[in-house]
Enzyme design. Structure first.
Site, short mmCIF file in Angstrom:
data_model
loop_
_atom_site.label_atom_id
_atom_site.label_comp_id
_atom_site.label_asym_id
_atom_site.label_seq_id
_atom_site.Cartn_x
_atom_site.Cartn_y
_atom_site.Cartn_z
N ASN A 79 0.87 -1.18 0.00
CA ASN A 79 0.00 0.00 0.00
C ASN A 79 0.90 1.22 0.00
OD1 ASN A 79 -1.76 2.10 0.46
ND2 ASN A 79 -2.66 1.26 2.32
N LYS A 138 3.35 0.95 3.11
CA LYS A 138 3.04 -0.14 4.03
C LYS A 138 3.12 -1.46 3.27
CE LYS A 138 -0.01 2.90 6.66
NZ LYS A 138 -1.40 3.17 7.09
N ARG A 165 -2.72 -2.04 -3.41
CA ARG A 165 -3.89 -1.20 -3.20
C ARG A 165 -3.81 -0.04 -4.18
NH1 ARG A 165 -4.50 3.79 0.44
NH2 ARG A 165 -6.68 4.35 0.08
N ASP A 223 -10.05 0.76 -4.31
CA ASP A 223 -10.97 1.36 -3.33
C ASP A 223 -12.34 1.59 -3.95
OD1 ASP A 223 -8.68 1.41 -1.82
OD2 ASP A 223 -8.81 3.53 -1.29
#
Length: 201
Positions: A8, A15, A91, A148
Site C-alpha cells: 500500500n 506499508k 492497493r 478502493d
C-alpha cells in the site's frame, strides 16, 4: 520460501506485508512500513510474533519520495529475507468505471489507470509507482491491483445519484468518488452549480 507481497504505497508512507505459502495456506511473516517520507523517513517491520525486525531512520535526502522508499524497502527485504516472490498485490485508490474487482496488471491496465491521477492526485501516482517498477524489473512477476472504488460499483443508481443534479450524473459517465458523487465534472461546470440548481428548482 514462496511468498506473496502486499503493498500500500500512499502519499507519505509505504506499508507492506509478506505472507508465506505453506501447504496451500497463507501465514503472515512480516508486517512493516516506511513512513515520514520526505520529512523523517523511518522503516519499521515486525515478524509474525511481533518481534522487531528493523527500526531504522534515514536521512531526508536518502528517502525523499515514494519511489526511493520503495527502493529502500526492497533493498532491506532482499538483504535480510530469503523469499521467492510469486505475486504482489497492490492497493490502488481509483479504478474508474471499468474495474470493479481485482485485476491482473499489465502495461495497458497501468496506462488506463493513469487517467485517474487527477481524481486522486495524492495517492494514485504513488499507488502506481511500485507497479511500474516491478513491471520494468520483474515483468514475469504476477501483480494484482485491488481498488478502493470497487466498493461503489455495487451501489444502486438511486444511491449513486441521490442529491446530484442529472446534468452532473450524465457528464460523470460512471466515474464516481468515494462518496458516490461524480468526480470528472469540470471546475467550470461546478462553478455554474448555483445557477443550474435554480433552473432545476
Amino acid at each position: 520460501m514462496d511468498a506473496i507481497l502486499v503493498v500500500n504505497a500512499g502519499s507519505s508512507s509505504v506499508k507492506f506485508q509478506i505472507f508465506g505459502i505453506e501447504g496451500g495456506a497463507l501465514r503472515r511473516l512480516i508486517k512493516g512500513q516506511l513512513d515520514g517520507i520526505g520529512t523523517r523517513p523511518r522503516l519499521r517491520a515486525d515478524a509474525s510474533d511481533k518481534s522487531s525486525l528493523i527500526d531504522q531512520t534515514y536521512a531526508l535526502d536518502k528517502v525523499p519520495d515514494v519511489p526511493a522508499a520503495i527502493a529502500a524497502v526492497a533493498s532491506w527485504l532482499r538483504e535480510t529475507q530469503n523469499l521467492n516472490l510469486l505475486a504482489v498485490g497492490h492497493r490502488v485508490v481509483h479504478g474508474g468505471p471499468k474495474y470493479d474487482r481485482p485485476v491482473v496488471i499489465d502495461e495497458a491496465i497501468v496506462a488506463n489507470l493513469e487517467q485517474y491521477v487527477s481524481l486522486a492526485p495524492l495517492h494514485q501516482p504513488n499507488n502506481l509507482a511500485p507497479i511500474r517498477t516491478l513491471l520494468k524489473r520483474r515483468p514475469e512477476l504476477l501483480q494484482v491491483a485491488c481498488f478502493d472504488t470497487a466498493f461503489h460499483h455495487g451501489h444502486s443508481a438511486v444511491a449513486d445519484h441521490f442529491a446530484i443534479l442529472n446534468i452532473f450524473t450524465r457528464r460523470a459517465s460512471g466515474a464516481t468518488a468515494f462518496t458516490g458523487s461524480p468526480t470528472n465534472t469540470s471546475p467550470s461546470a461546478c462553478a455554474r452549480l448555483p445557477r443550474l440548481w435554480q433552473r432545476a428548482a
